[in-house]
Design a protein around this motif. Structure first.
Motif, PDB file in Angstrom:
ATOM      1  N   ASP A 146       7.327  15.617  -5.791  1.00  0.00           N
ATOM      2  CA  ASP A 146       6.438  14.578  -5.249  1.00  0.00           C
ATOM      3  C   ASP A 146       5.188  14.569  -6.131  1.00  0.00           C
ATOM      4  O   ASP A 146       4.701  15.627  -6.536  1.00  0.00           O
ATOM      5  CB  ASP A 146       6.079  14.917  -3.799  1.00  0.00           C
ATOM      6  N   ILE A 198       1.769  16.597   2.794  1.00  0.00           N
ATOM      7  CA  ILE A 198       0.773  15.948   3.645  1.00  0.00           C
ATOM      8  C   ILE A 198       0.901  14.437   3.499  1.00  0.00           C
ATOM      9  O   ILE A 198       0.939  13.904   2.385  1.00  0.00           O
ATOM     10  CB  ILE A 198      -0.665  16.374   3.250  1.00  0.00           C
ATOM     11  N   SER A 240       5.279  10.802  -0.388  1.00  0.00           N
ATOM     12  CA  SER A 240       5.319  12.081   0.327  1.00  0.00           C
ATOM     13  C   SER A 240       6.136  11.966   1.609  1.00  0.00           C
ATOM     14  O   SER A 240       6.831  12.902   2.003  1.00  0.00           O
ATOM     15  CB  SER A 240       3.899  12.550   0.640  1.00  0.00           C
TER      16      SER A 240
END
Ligand SMILES: Nc1nc2c(c(=O)[nH]1)N(C=O)[C@@H](CNc1ccc(C(=O)N[C@@H](CCC(=O)O)C(=O)O)cc1)CN2
Ligand SMILES: Nc1nc2c(ncn2[C@@H]2O[C@H](COP(=O)(O)OP(=O)(O)OP(=O)(O)O)[C@@H](O)[C@H]2O)c(=O)[nH]1
Ligand SMILES: [Mg+2]
Length: 472
Positions: free
Chosen positions: A289, A262, A249
């Protein structure tokens, strides 16, 4: 027949100048009704002078391809100071009478001028309706009309070049040459069957076989380059995979240049897949992702893991993020197993920390390019960009001599035509009589006609133009 006159905003909203376009038999008259020359305006009140009459024939009397400075008025009141372009049929985009009003660019002004035009007799154009008229009036064929849309939505040089080539008619010509070959041979067979005394079918089937093989090769070439072209112009479907906490991420955020995903130091942060589009050099990545792949009993996380595996299986390209500050573990081995037959690159992430896993450790298990990388220091960013650009944009394609299929619709039509040609080839091999050939030859001929629109149904044509943007 009197054509309905249509109008729409043709420019993007905002910017210095706005364009309102009018097309159809009443375009000149409508423009004449709302246009005033400077001498007809009382600039102190922003209204037309008292004795001014509209000259509905003004633009009918002007030459085509002339530009006129003046004002647009609505019920005597000035709406804007403008330039009006006159293009008379058939020398216009739609091949109808076309008026374009260049106004000041504000969205409010542009809408007000459009409203004034509609009030004076034009109908609001549907998306793509101008280009649809260019198609129905024979200025462009269906593939060229689609190229106009590709042109507008292109995001890199590749997409732009292939759209321009298609707009010039290169794809249409390539397909039409093959269609004409097939048509000629169908004609020959029918003539020979009708008049065997004057036409000899003796060795014809062998000649036909050679010709059809050549046509099939040409069509196969288009199909072979399709994925390549799609990836270059629409983006490479790229999945970021790796075990939990590897930095997937963080990489997504780094490539996007914003805090989109996040990121925490808790393994298993990402649960669902997250898709974003990024440009790396001249390559577009449709980036996904995913959840860190590993064995887990957590029901929700497991769904994420399965999705990650599924996406990795069907994508074009994989970025495998390895945490080089840790030893390879079972999760990595599981991932490496999944990746064996795929195309991708390995990022040895967290190079800013103490490296524990080396390039060698991983490359003996997975034969991919390895880049030493860090989301913290951005080490490896340039190498990643170069690697992706070199892998996907190698060998500059010359658009003069190569034709590209730019849409799945075209690919399907070409594949169906290949099947029909195969059926003819089979019939030749099976020593079937000639009249059997023509059925499949006709299918190939008609199927290819879907591409330039010769044989496209009204429904198909409408469906294609529905995808267009307003004002085009
Ligand atoms: N102002 C303006 N700019 C524009 C367009 C437009 O419609 N208006 N275009 C819209 O997308 C693009 C240019 N494409 C165009 C294609 C054909 C014709 C045209 O008038 N063709 C006629 C006559 C040609 C001639 O006079 O020689 C024809 O081919 O019959 C105009 C624009 C981009 N720029
Ligand atoms: N030192 C260092 N830390 C990093 C780097 N990249 C990511 N991290 C840290 O590693 C932790 C995990 O990062 P994420 O990007 O959330 O990892 P992930 O692979 O998405 O993890 P999951 O979503 O749980 O699978 C965070 O604390 C990041 O700040 C790096 O290059 N160097
Ligand atoms: Mg994550």
């Amino acid at each position: 027949m009197h054509t309905k006159t249509i109008a729409s905003i043709a420019s993007g909203m905002g910017g210095g100048i706005g364009v309102i376009r009018i097309s159809g038999d009443d375009a000149m008259t409508i423009a004449g009704k709302i246009f005033r020359k400077r001498s007809q305006i009382d600039l102190s009140s922003e209204c037309e002078k008292e004795d001014v009459q509209s000259d509905d024939k003004f633009f009918e009397k002007t030459d085509t391809h002339t530009i006129h400075y003046g004002f647009i008025v609505d019920e005597g009141k000035v709406v804007d100071e403008v330039m009006v372009l006159v293009m008379k049929k058939p020398n216009s985009y739609t091949r109808e009478d076309v008026i374009e009003i260049d106004s000041h660019g504000g969205p409010f002004i542009v809408k007000k001028i459009l409203e004034t035009v509609l009030k004076n007799g034009a109908a609001l154009a549907e998306p793509g309706e101008f280009t649809k008229r260019a198609f129905f009036n024979g200025r462009i064929d269906l593939a060229q009309a689609e190229a106009v849309m590709k042109l507008i939505s292109s995001e890199n040089n590749y997409a732009l070049d292939s759209a321009l080539s298609q707009l010039e008619g290169n794809l249409s010509k390539y397909i039409e040459d093959i269609r004409q070959d097939i048509l000629y041979d169908m004609g020959y067979i029918e003539a020979a069957l009708d008049d065997p005394e004057h036409y000899d079918l003796g060795k014809f089937r062998f000649e036909l076989r050679d010709k059809l093989e050549r046509d099939k090769d040409k069509l196969n070439e288009l199909v072979e380059h399709f994925d390549d072209g799609r990836m270059k112009s629409e983006g490479i479907n790229t999945v970021i995979v790796g075990k939990p906490n590897a930095g997937k991420s963080s990489l997504m955020n780094l490539l996007l240049d914003e805090e989109r995903a996040i990121v925490t130091n808790v393994a298993g942060t990402t649960r669902d897949i997250l898709e974003e589009r990024v440009k790396l050099g001249d390559v577009i990545l449709n980036l996904v992702d995913t959840a860190g792949i590993h064995e887990t009993d957590d029901v929700v996380e497991n769904i994420g893991v399965n999705k990650a595996i599924e996406y990795a299986d069907k994508c074009d390209f994989i970025i495998y993020v390895v945490d080089s500050s840790e030893k390879l573990d079972d999760a990595d081995f599981q991932i490496i197993d999944i990746l064996q037959q795929k195309k991708g690159v390995i990022l040895m992430n967290k190079s800013d920390l103490n490296p524990v896993t080396t390039v060698n450790d991983i490359q003996k298990r997975l034969d991919w390019e390895c880049i030493t990388f860090s989301n913290e220091t951005k080490q490896g960013m340039k190498e990643l960009e170069d690697y992706v650009n070199n892998s996907f944009l190698d060998g500059d394609i010359s658009f003069n001599d190569q034709v590209h299929l730019t849409g799945i619709r075209h690919k399907e039509a070409v594949m169906a035509a290949i099947e029909s040609i195969d059926a003819v080839l089979q019939a030749i091999d099976d020593e079937m009589p000639e009249d059997f050939f023509t059925i499949d030859m006709m299918d190939a001929y008609k199927g290819l006609g879907l591409i330039n629109g010769e044989t496209a149904s009204e429904d198909l044509v409408n469906k294609i133009f529905k995808e267009f943007c307003m004002g085009k």
